[in-house]
Write a protein that holds these residues in place. Sequence first.
Motif, PDB file in Angstrom:
ATOM      1  N   VAL A   1       0.838  -1.199   0.000  1.00 52.16           N
ATOM      2  CA  VAL A   1       0.000   0.000   0.000  1.00 52.16           C
ATOM      3  C   VAL A   1       0.875   1.252   0.000  1.00 52.16           C
ATOM      4  N   ILE A   2       1.963   1.224   0.784  1.00 53.38           N
ATOM      5  CA  ILE A   2       2.892   2.361   0.811  1.00 53.38           C
ATOM      6  C   ILE A   2       3.494   2.591  -0.574  1.00 53.38           C
TER       7      ILE A   2
ATOM      8  N   PHE B   1       2.291   1.634  -3.636  1.00 56.09           N
ATOM      9  CA  PHE B   1       1.359   1.966  -4.714  1.00 56.09           C
ATOM     10  C   PHE B   1       0.386   3.093  -4.364  1.00 56.09           C
ATOM     11  N   VAL B   2       0.289   3.431  -3.084  1.00 57.78           N
ATOM     12  CA  VAL B   2      -0.568   4.565  -2.675  1.00 57.78           C
ATOM     13  C   VAL B   2       0.293   5.491  -1.808  1.00 57.78           C
ATOM     14  N   PRO B   3       1.213   6.247  -2.424  1.00 54.35           N
ATOM     15  CA  PRO B   3       2.176   7.060  -1.652  1.00 54.35           C
ATOM     16  C   PRO B   3       1.535   8.065  -0.713  1.00 54.35           C
ATOM     17  N   VAL B   4       0.305   8.494  -1.040  1.00 56.20           N
ATOM     18  CA  VAL B   4      -0.329   9.498  -0.197  1.00 56.20           C
ATOM     19  C   VAL B   4      -0.588   8.957   1.208  1.00 56.20           C
ATOM     20  N   MET B   5      -0.708   7.632   1.343  1.00 58.33           N
ATOM     21  CA  MET B   5      -0.925   7.018   2.654  1.00 58.33           C
ATOM     22  C   MET B   5       0.385   6.613   3.328  1.00 58.33           C
ATOM     23  N   GLY B   6       1.512   6.868   2.635  1.00 57.84           N
ATOM     24  CA  GLY B   6       2.808   6.438   3.145  1.00 57.84           C
ATOM     25  C   GLY B   6       3.161   6.918   4.536  1.00 57.84           C
TER      26      GLY B   6
END
Length: 302
Positions: free
Chosen positions: A11-12, A14-19
Amino acid sequence: MTGLYLLLLLVIIFVPVMGPLLLMILPVPFVYYSYRYGGKAGGLMFMATTIFTLLFATVFTVFTLLAGIGGLFLGIALHHKRSSYEALAIGSVGFVIGLLGILLITQLFLGVNLMDELQSGMNQGYGTFERIFSGLLEGEEVETDLAEIGQLIEFIPDIVPSILAMSGVMLAFVSQWTTYKLINRIENQTLGFTDFKNIKLPTSILWYYFVAMILNYVTMDGNDLAYLAALNVFILTGALIVLQGFSFVFFYAWKKKWSKAIPILVVVFSILLPGIVMYLVRIIGIIDIGFPMRERVEEKKE
């Protein structure tokens, strides 16, 4: 737990905004597994996740290094039934080791010095900031403020150990708090941190603080190891004393049955006015550590 960790890592990626949010809870699978089954089992999980990330997401192995080492230290401390703040201290050491490992790996294998890159980026940002405000505003006060900002940026490499230590404490606290919530939900327990108002640091902290303060004044014109050690010990012990001061404020407010908003406002104003309120809180912390202030409050109450 290995699958859960890899899922969080994906998830970190492929979804950097949630990193930023997920990075704080990335160690939780390691903490929980080490808590349940001990250090050997946690070590096997760390090896498994490291192999997976090396094979399929090599660049992100540094995240596994940080989360794995810190999570192992914290999980083993919880497995051995250490108190909440003892576990926090042990976990903080683990996360600091992980952060140091990242710095060494990026330096040795990638040829990148992260702290130099950070300072270079801040210098570039300061240069842009200086050009903009020098053109818009004029006067001695503006020049003085800009000069102070420049000195602060140059000062950052000297306090890298303090930055690492405080980062380690923050990562350990979030991971431990999240793991407590997970354990309580799954195992129907009531684990948690001791009330903040009951924190009492050892008197030895004061000795470290005053010795470091003296050495800091003696060696302030140098750049040797003694200067760096004194500076960072002074910063860290000072932060602990401030923490003790806040703890006493919460304790006193609780004893006097004041509104919870009062100690919270003290914390807020300490951040907004560090030169005044934070200084007073530090004095309170020194007195609380060195003298039996709480016992006297208890006696007056009785």
